[in-house]
Design a protein around this motif. Structure first.
Motif, PDB file in Angstrom:
ATOM      1  N   UNK A   1      21.270 108.070  46.536  1.00  0.00           N
ATOM      2  CA  UNK A   1      21.230 109.080  47.572  1.00  0.00           C
ATOM      3  C   UNK A   1      20.013 108.484  48.667  1.00  0.00           C
ATOM      4  N   UNK A   2      19.656 107.194  48.612  1.00  0.00           N
ATOM      5  CA  UNK A   2      18.929 106.533  49.410  1.00  0.00           C
ATOM      6  C   UNK A   2      19.111 106.720  50.781  1.00  0.00           C
ATOM      7  N   UNK A   3      18.306 107.106  51.796  1.00  0.00           N
ATOM      8  CA  UNK A   3      18.723 107.192  53.135  1.00  0.00           C
ATOM      9  C   UNK A   3      18.856 105.845  53.605  1.00  0.00           C
ATOM     10  N   UNK A   4      19.951 105.317  54.008  1.00  0.00           N
ATOM     11  CA  UNK A   4      20.037 103.789  54.493  1.00  0.00           C
ATOM     12  C   UNK A   4      20.041 103.721  55.808  1.00  0.00           C
ATOM     13  N   UNK A   5      19.051 102.797  56.373  1.00  0.00           N
ATOM     14  CA  UNK A   5      18.931 102.729  57.835  1.00  0.00           C
ATOM     15  C   UNK A   5      19.056 101.058  58.207  1.00  0.00           C
ATOM     16  N   UNK A   6      19.660 100.982  59.432  1.00  0.00           N
ATOM     17  CA  UNK A   6      19.674  99.783  59.886  1.00  0.00           C
ATOM     18  C   UNK A   6      18.676  99.059  60.297  1.00  0.00           C
ATOM     19  N   UNK A   7      18.228  97.957  60.068  1.00  0.00           N
ATOM     20  CA  UNK A   7      16.754  97.534  60.463  1.00  0.00           C
ATOM     21  C   UNK A   7      17.006  96.854  61.799  1.00  0.00           C
ATOM     22  N   UNK A   8      15.717  96.636  62.474  1.00  0.00           N
ATOM     23  CA  UNK A   8      15.962  96.248  63.768  1.00  0.00           C
ATOM     24  C   UNK A   8      16.698  94.530  63.691  1.00  0.00           C
ATOM     25  N   UNK A   9      17.319  94.346  64.630  1.00  0.00           N
ATOM     26  CA  UNK A   9      18.038  93.124  64.842  1.00  0.00           C
ATOM     27  C   UNK A   9      19.551  93.377  64.248  1.00  0.00           C
ATOM     28  N   UNK A  10      20.005  94.634  63.744  1.00  0.00           N
ATOM     29  CA  UNK A  10      21.107  95.008  63.264  1.00  0.00           C
ATOM     30  C   UNK A  10      21.777  93.983  62.331  1.00  0.00           C
ATOM     31  N   UNK A  11      21.061  93.227  61.587  1.00  0.00           N
ATOM     32  CA  UNK A  11      21.569  92.427  60.380  1.00  0.00           C
ATOM     33  C   UNK A  11      21.637  92.672  59.036  1.00  0.00           C
ATOM     34  N   UNK A  12      20.575  93.566  58.813  1.00  0.00           N
ATOM     35  CA  UNK A  12      20.535  94.132  57.404  1.00  0.00           C
ATOM     36  C   UNK A  12      20.029  95.412  57.635  1.00  0.00           C
ATOM     37  N   UNK A  13      19.693  96.320  56.340  1.00  0.00           N
ATOM     38  CA  UNK A  13      19.142  97.489  56.233  1.00  0.00           C
ATOM     39  C   UNK A  13      17.696  97.401  56.157  1.00  0.00           C
ATOM     40  N   UNK A  14      16.921  98.390  56.503  1.00  0.00           N
ATOM     41  CA  UNK A  14      15.521  98.554  56.298  1.00  0.00           C
ATOM     42  C   UNK A  14      15.239  98.547  54.653  1.00  0.00           C
ATOM     43  N   UNK A  15      14.255  97.856  54.267  1.00  0.00           N
ATOM     44  CA  UNK A  15      14.103  97.761  52.675  1.00  0.00           C
ATOM     45  C   UNK A  15      13.351  98.994  52.181  1.00  0.00           C
ATOM     46  N   UNK A  16      12.668  99.684  52.812  1.00  0.00           N
ATOM     47  CA  UNK A  16      12.033 100.738  52.446  1.00  0.00           C
ATOM     48  C   UNK A  16      12.710 101.590  51.851  1.00  0.00           C
ATOM     49  N   UNK A  17      13.578 101.574  50.955  1.00  0.00           N
ATOM     50  CA  UNK A  17      14.445 102.673  50.023  1.00  0.00           C
ATOM     51  C   UNK A  17      14.020 102.348  48.701  1.00  0.00           C
TER      52      UNK A  17
END
Lengths: 354, 256
Positions: free
Chosen positions: B14-30
């Motif tokens: 149920x982690x809110x997945x967000x695309x990280x800047x650069x659009x290559x991976x997700x933000x790791x603060x999950x």
């Protein structure tokens, strides 16, 4: 623009066609579509991959051929496949290919692929493909982009799309390294009935392969219990997922199904937990349905579930998580607590029905 | 039997997945958890050990944070753990990941290697099968049940559409385990205590020569998918939402 359901052919393929011919003066390297078939005939997902192959072939200016491995009624399968617009059908013949094992399948296809020297080899992302295509690609020192949902061609380069994080995100993916490139397409990503037909059947060529005996001894496929409920015939389906939390809460969705006159179905975790019998399960490991109404209660919508129900005419989703992938396919969405929304819905339906 | 279980740490369901800047991976603060099918792979390995004896080794390929899934595996009863560590782990494709596992276990001679059937992040459904090929071992996928035989093992595979199949195969072998095939155990307090003294070996991805350069596929962009359908979101109190929905079911869907 991503190809998938799209029908616009790419017009810029002539230059590349010429270029390819220049590189390989004898014959353009083909795209191969590997047909999956078994005791129940051709896996319908194979028609979808023929559609994908035809679109890719048109975009790249490459001929498309089908590969049929020896199996039950393989000659019939070949003639059926040959009714689609293809440059040819390669029928790989060897008694050792029945029954299926990953090892024999891989050995046979290595021989077919080596002889055909294709640029792309396409598969449906079925359980069987998952069982052997990664092995095939690795044996040929190549990569497999699995479960792709579509493609587009950008300056001559094929960009595939695939879902990530259970469908919450999507990714553009390209191959690194030499061809042939292996791709498996998600079931339902292309329309099988859009495969272009031909009046002059494609030539069928028998090729002999020689796989060595497998280490695996496969048994006959079997069903656990006779499927008591055929959900594919149901007009209305109320389906329940993890969000229901406890088995005693199932009475709530049972009542909703009852007032609607709908069949009750579930996502995999509910059946795995034994809260509802396996024959109520919707998805890649359960039944595939396309009812008039699919009302999903507390189902997040993992890909494996969506492939079993996204063909429904109207989809309603009730889920507490606004990011849940089920909302991607829903016509009507309610973000909220199902324990409040469902009772209110039952009341409202009762009121309407008098 | 000596069993290797490969576990992956993935964002929680149920982690809110967000695309990280650069659009290559997700933000790791999950928040992260063990990939669900992998948890069942571990459970199956522990049950096999309890029934037939042997050793269970837990392995993960992941950054420092992924050590958590190994600690949990040790607490649940794994005998030792192997952490193939590197910050680049999340950028490895299925081939490079399988390569990392293969390079971390030379001379181990496992009888069985388990992976989950696929991961909740990439969803390749490939690592187990690629690993089998790299090691030159037979494999079987989407396993519901297994039992030892005189010459190896018999597994029950799940096929599509409610069908199953039994397959006999020799060991050593690689199996990809289906989710939900048993009831997962919880770590006990004693287990958590005991885990602290169990061996955990670390390998560096970089030192083993495994980098994203081994990848055979590259993500060029990660993004929130465009909706393929126009979804009408109904808002209001439960009663209001119910009334709107019934209206739609009656007039648009015409099912009432």
């Amino acid at each position: 623009m991503t190809r998938g359901f799209s029908e616009n052919p790419h017009r810029s393929s002539l230059v590349r066609l010429w270029f390819r011919d220049f590189q390989t003066p004898y014959m353009a390297q083909p795209i191969l579509v590997v047909i999956e078939h078994g005791a129940r005939g051709i896996n319908p997902a194979s028609w979808e991959v023929i559609t994908a192959g035809q679109a890719l072939g048109e975009a790249l200016g490459l001929p498309v051929e089908a590969v049929v491995l020896e199996g039950v009624e393989a000659d019939t399968v070949c003639s059926q496949v040959a009714t689609r617009q293809l440059a040819g059908v390669r029928h790989a013949v060897h008694s050792g290919l029945v029954p299926y094992t990953p090892e024999t399948q891989v050995q046979a296809l290595v021989q077919v692929i080596t002889a055909a020297a294709p640029v792309y080899v396409l598969f449906p992302h079925t359980y069987q493909a998952r069982d052997y295509v990664p092995q095939l690609a690795t044996r040929m020192a190549r990569g497999l982009i699995s479960d792709a949902t579509g493609f587009r061609v950008e300056s001559g380069r094929v960009v595939l799309t695939r879902q990530m994080f259970q469908g919450k995100l999507a990714a553009d993916v390209v191959f690194a390294g030499e061809t042939p490139h292996f791709v498996s397409f998600q079931i339902g990503a292309f329309r099988g009935d859009k495969a272009v037909l031909t009046t002059a059947p494609a030539p069928i060529e028998k090729v002999s392969v020689a796989p060595s005996p497998p280490l695996l001894q496969p048994g006959e496929p079997f069903q656990e219990a006779k499927q008591a409920v055929d959900l594919s015939k149901a007009d209305l389906i109320v389906s329940v997922g993890r969000g229901i939390k406890e088995p005693k809460n199932l009475d709530l969705v049972r009542e909703l199904a009852q007032v609607l006159g709908a069949e009750l179905a579930a996502s995999r975790p509910i059946c795995d937990s034994g809260w509802l019998p396996m024959d109520r399960q919707i998805g890649s490991s359960g039944q595939t349905v396309s009812p008039k109404l699919y009302l999903a209660v507390g189902i997040s919508g993992a890909i494996q579930h969506l492939v079993g129900m996204k063909g429904a005419r109207t989809i309603v989703a009730i889920n507490k998580d606004p990011e849940a992938p089920i909302f991607e396919v829903a016509d009507y969405g309610v973000v909220g607590n199902l324990f409040e929304v469902v009772p209110a819905l039952i009341e409202e339906i009762k009121k309407r029905k008098g | 039997m000596k069993i290797l279980v490969c576990l992956k740490q993935v964002p929680a369901k149920d982690a809110p997945i967000k695309v990280a800047a650069g659009e290559m991976w997700i933000r790791e603060d999950v928040t992260y958890e063990v990939n669900e099918p992998d948890a069942y792979a571990l459970e199956e390995a522990l049950r096999q050990k309890e029934a037939h004896g042997g050793e269970v080794v837990a392995l993960t390929v992941g950054p420092a944070r992924a050590a958590q899934v190994l600690r949990e595996a040790l607490a649940k009863g794994a005998d030792r753990a192997v952490h193939v560590e590197g910050e680049a782990a999340a950028q490895l494709d299925c081939f490079a990941t399988a390569e990392a596992i293969a390079r971390a276990i030379p001379g181990e001679h496992f009888d069985l290697i388990f992976t989950g059937l696929q991961s909740d992040d990439y969803g390749f459904a490939q690592v187990g099968v690629v690993l089998a090929e790299l090691l030159g071992l037979p494999h079987a996928t989407i396993i519901m049940h297994l039992e030892p035989t005189a010459t190896g093992i018999r597994v029950k595979r799940e096929l599509e559409g409610g069908y199953f199949q039994n397959v006999d195969l020799p060991t050593p072998a690689v199996l990809t385990i289906q989710s939900g095939i048993s009831k997962l155990r919880y770590a006990t307090l004693m287990g958590i205590k005991a885990a602290k003294s169990k061996p955990l070996t670390r390998h560096s991805l970089e030192e083993m020569g495994v980098t994203p350069r081994l990848n055979r596929q590259t993500i060029t962009r990660l993004y929130v998918p465009a909706r393929s359908k126009k979804t009408e979101m109904l808002t209001g109190t439960a009663k209001e939402v119910a009334a709107q929905l019934v209206e739609h079911l009656k007039n648009d869907a015409r099912v009432l």
